[in-house]
Design a protein around this motif. Structure first.
Motif, PDB file in Angstrom:
ATOM      1  N   LEU A   1      69.356  55.182  35.108  1.00 57.85           N
ATOM      2  CA  LEU A   1      69.022  54.038  34.361  1.00 57.85           C
ATOM      3  C   LEU A   1      70.181  53.041  33.840  1.00 57.85           C
ATOM      4  O   LEU A   1      71.413  53.461  33.822  1.00 57.85           O
ATOM      5  CB  LEU A   1      68.367  54.519  32.943  1.00 57.85           C
TER       6      LEU A   1
ATOM      7  N   LEU B   1      69.132  46.351  31.642  1.00 58.33           N
ATOM      8  CA  LEU B   1      68.453  45.167  32.090  1.00 58.33           C
ATOM      9  C   LEU B   1      69.046  43.974  32.260  1.00 58.33           C
ATOM     10  O   LEU B   1      69.988  43.682  31.359  1.00 58.33           O
ATOM     11  CB  LEU B   1      67.147  45.053  31.348  1.00 58.33           C
TER      12      LEU B   1
ATOM     13  N   ILE C   1      67.472  47.878  26.479  1.00 60.00           N
ATOM     14  CA  ILE C   1      66.327  48.347  27.689  1.00 60.00           C
ATOM     15  C   ILE C   1      67.388  48.509  28.816  1.00 60.00           C
ATOM     16  O   ILE C   1      68.135  47.835  29.057  1.00 60.00           O
ATOM     17  CB  ILE C   1      65.656  46.744  27.822  1.00 60.00           C
ATOM     18  N   GLN C   2      66.540  49.836  29.373  1.00 61.06           N
ATOM     19  CA  GLN C   2      67.231  50.226  30.393  1.00 61.06           C
ATOM     20  C   GLN C   2      66.143  50.282  31.542  1.00 61.06           C
ATOM     21  O   GLN C   2      65.018  50.692  31.088  1.00 61.06           O
ATOM     22  CB  GLN C   2      68.160  51.456  30.336  1.00 61.06           C
ATOM     23  N   VAL C   3      66.581  50.341  32.827  1.00 63.21           N
ATOM     24  CA  VAL C   3      65.617  50.208  33.921  1.00 63.21           C
ATOM     25  C   VAL C   3      66.133  51.004  35.053  1.00 63.21           C
ATOM     26  O   VAL C   3      67.269  51.246  35.166  1.00 63.21           O
ATOM     27  CB  VAL C   3      65.133  48.759  34.232  1.00 63.21           C
ATOM     28  N   HIS C   4      65.210  51.431  35.781  1.00 66.22           N
ATOM     29  CA  HIS C   4      65.470  52.053  37.077  1.00 66.22           C
ATOM     30  C   HIS C   4      66.432  51.158  37.869  1.00 66.22           C
ATOM     31  O   HIS C   4      65.956  50.444  38.309  1.00 66.22           O
ATOM     32  CB  HIS C   4      64.252  52.335  37.796  1.00 66.22           C
TER      33      HIS C   4
ATOM     34  N   GLN D   1      65.463  47.678  40.168  1.00 65.85           N
ATOM     35  CA  GLN D   1      65.928  46.374  39.558  1.00 65.85           C
ATOM     36  C   GLN D   1      66.851  45.632  40.685  1.00 65.85           C
ATOM     37  O   GLN D   1      66.620  44.495  40.889  1.00 65.85           O
ATOM     38  CB  GLN D   1      67.160  46.852  38.294  1.00 65.85           C
TER      39      GLN D   1
ATOM     40  N   MET E   1      58.545  44.247  36.892  1.00 68.72           N
ATOM     41  CA  MET E   1      59.646  43.298  36.548  1.00 68.72           C
ATOM     42  C   MET E   1      59.407  41.906  36.954  1.00 68.72           C
ATOM     43  O   MET E   1      59.865  40.982  36.282  1.00 68.72           O
ATOM     44  CB  MET E   1      61.035  43.806  37.375  1.00 68.72           C
TER      45      MET E   1
ATOM     46  N   GLY F   1      59.511  53.111  35.461  1.00 66.02           N
ATOM     47  CA  GLY F   1      60.415  52.240  35.838  1.00 66.02           C
ATOM     48  C   GLY F   1      61.569  51.877  34.646  1.00 66.02           C
ATOM     49  O   GLY F   1      62.370  51.105  35.024  1.00 66.02           O
ATOM     50  N   GLY F   2      61.371  52.512  33.586  1.00 72.39           N
ATOM     51  CA  GLY F   2      62.324  52.256  32.476  1.00 72.39           C
ATOM     52  C   GLY F   2      62.414  53.040  31.217  1.00 72.39           C
ATOM     53  O   GLY F   2      61.598  54.046  31.220  1.00 72.39           O
TER      54      GLY F   2
ATOM     55  N   TRP G   1      62.024  49.605  27.655  1.00 75.39           N
ATOM     56  CA  TRP G   1      61.272  48.847  28.674  1.00 75.39           C
ATOM     57  C   TRP G   1      59.714  48.873  28.457  1.00 75.39           C
ATOM     58  O   TRP G   1      59.134  47.708  28.692  1.00 75.39           O
ATOM     59  CB  TRP G   1      61.903  49.458  29.843  1.00 75.39           C
TER      60      TRP G   1
ATOM     61  N   PHE H   1      62.883  58.375  31.053  1.00 79.49           N
ATOM     62  CA  PHE H   1      61.967  57.287  31.353  1.00 79.49           C
ATOM     63  C   PHE H   1      60.629  57.477  30.713  1.00 79.49           C
ATOM     64  O   PHE H   1      60.149  58.650  30.158  1.00 79.49           O
ATOM     65  CB  PHE H   1      61.749  57.554  33.091  1.00 79.49           C
TER      66      PHE H   1
END
Length: 311
Positions: free
Chosen positions: A128, A131, A144-147, A151, A191, A216-217, A221, A251
């Motif tokens: 993670l 974003l 917010i954090q995403v894969h 990303q 996204m 995905g997050g 997210w 996640f």
């Protein structure tokens, strides 16, 4: 295909034990909310065309640009190709088209090509990361954090994609953008949908319908997707991909799941809330069926480079 999905499923098992125009059916109370049965006609009315566009994204770039990809293109009828990007490897294919049936601009992302190791590498970068708030201004300060891999894949084509969508909207006068994809393409599409929602004129309706969506997050997210663009995503039977990356790594799925329970292609349920345990999240790791990832989902629609029917 089977080997990759099985590895992902086993990885998951070692680490963790808005609907678009869909009419409700029978409601069943559950410990974590309700599930609502859906008739095939309701599913088709909202998801058939997005599924068909997502299927086309697995065909060759040349055949898509000429709209000569065989049955997947023929099923969609009079569609005008506008733009494509990516190399079907490290940069998965996307394409933009104009759909005259509802005067919309369509964006579809290619899913994982298991014959190409570069494509697979986009999936396995599991960490993670924060974003990129410059592309999502309203996300600032929300944690917010995403894969990481998703990303990075999104970033490789974001600018060109936005330029193509903006031109398509201007040239056609369309006021709708529909984003779709399967598997990796579904993750990148979420996204893209959120990005376009923040980037195009507010009068433009942006919808997002995807298939075989991995997480995905993080929770923030998932909440961001719910509050901005909204996601409708279909999961199929015992497909392991919607259960990875695992929740134990932070996640979380957004709301909007529709789950197909059996091979009849006629038994569907809407799954309120995030990661509803009565749908794909509750699948047993002892009953994983990797072939469910490609389909069929309904109306014999399948995905993948070899199963989409591309010519």
């Amino acid at each position: 295909m089977f080997a990759l999905l099985t590895v992902l499923a086993l990885f998951s098992s070692t680490l963790s034990a808005p609907i678009l125009g869909l009419s409700p059916g029978t409601e069943n109370a559950s410990a974590t909310g309700t599930t609502t049965s859906l008739a095939l006609a309701n599913v088709e009315s909202s998801l058939k065309r997005p599924a068909q566009f997502a299927r086309v994204a697995f065909c060759s770039s040349a055949s898509i640009s000429n709209w000569t990809c065989g049955p997947p293109c023929t099923a969609l009828g009079n569609v005008t190709f506008l733009q494509s990007g990516g190399d079907q490897g490290l940069i998965p294919l996307y394409y933009i088209a104009h759909d005259p049936t509802d005067n919309s601009i369509v964006v579809a992302h290619e899913g994982t090509d298991t014959a190409n190791i570069l494509s697979i590498l986009n999936d396995v970068e599991l960490g993670l990361v924060d974003l990129n708030v410059t592309r999502f201004p309203s996300s600032a300060g929300k944690g917010i954090q995403v894969h990481s891999g998703f990303q990075q894949t999104f970033e490789r084509t974001a600018d060109g994609l936005l330029a193509g969508v903006s031109k398509g909207l201007s040239d056609t006068g369309a006021k709708k953008v529909a984003v779709s994809g399967h598997s990796l393409g579904a993750a990148v599409a979420t996204m893209t949908g959120a990005f376009l929602k923040q980037s195009v004129d507010p009068s433009v309706d942006v919808s997002l319908a995807v298939f075989g969506l991995p997480r995905g997050g993080n929770q923030a997210w998932a909440d961001f997707l719910d509050s901005t663009v909204g996601v409708t995503y279909m999961t199929n039977q015992q497909d392991p991909i919607p259960t990875v990356p695992p929740r134990s790594l932070g996640f979380q799925h957004p709301s909007g799941e529709i789950h197909s329970f059996d091979q009849s292609q006629n038994n569907f349920t809407s799954c309120p809330g995030q990661d509803n345990e009565h749908c794909s999240t509750g699948n047993s790791v002892l009953e994983v069926n990797a072939t469910n990832h490609d389909g069929p989902y309904f109306d014999d629609i399948t995905f993948g480079r070899t199963r989409s029917g591309c010519t």
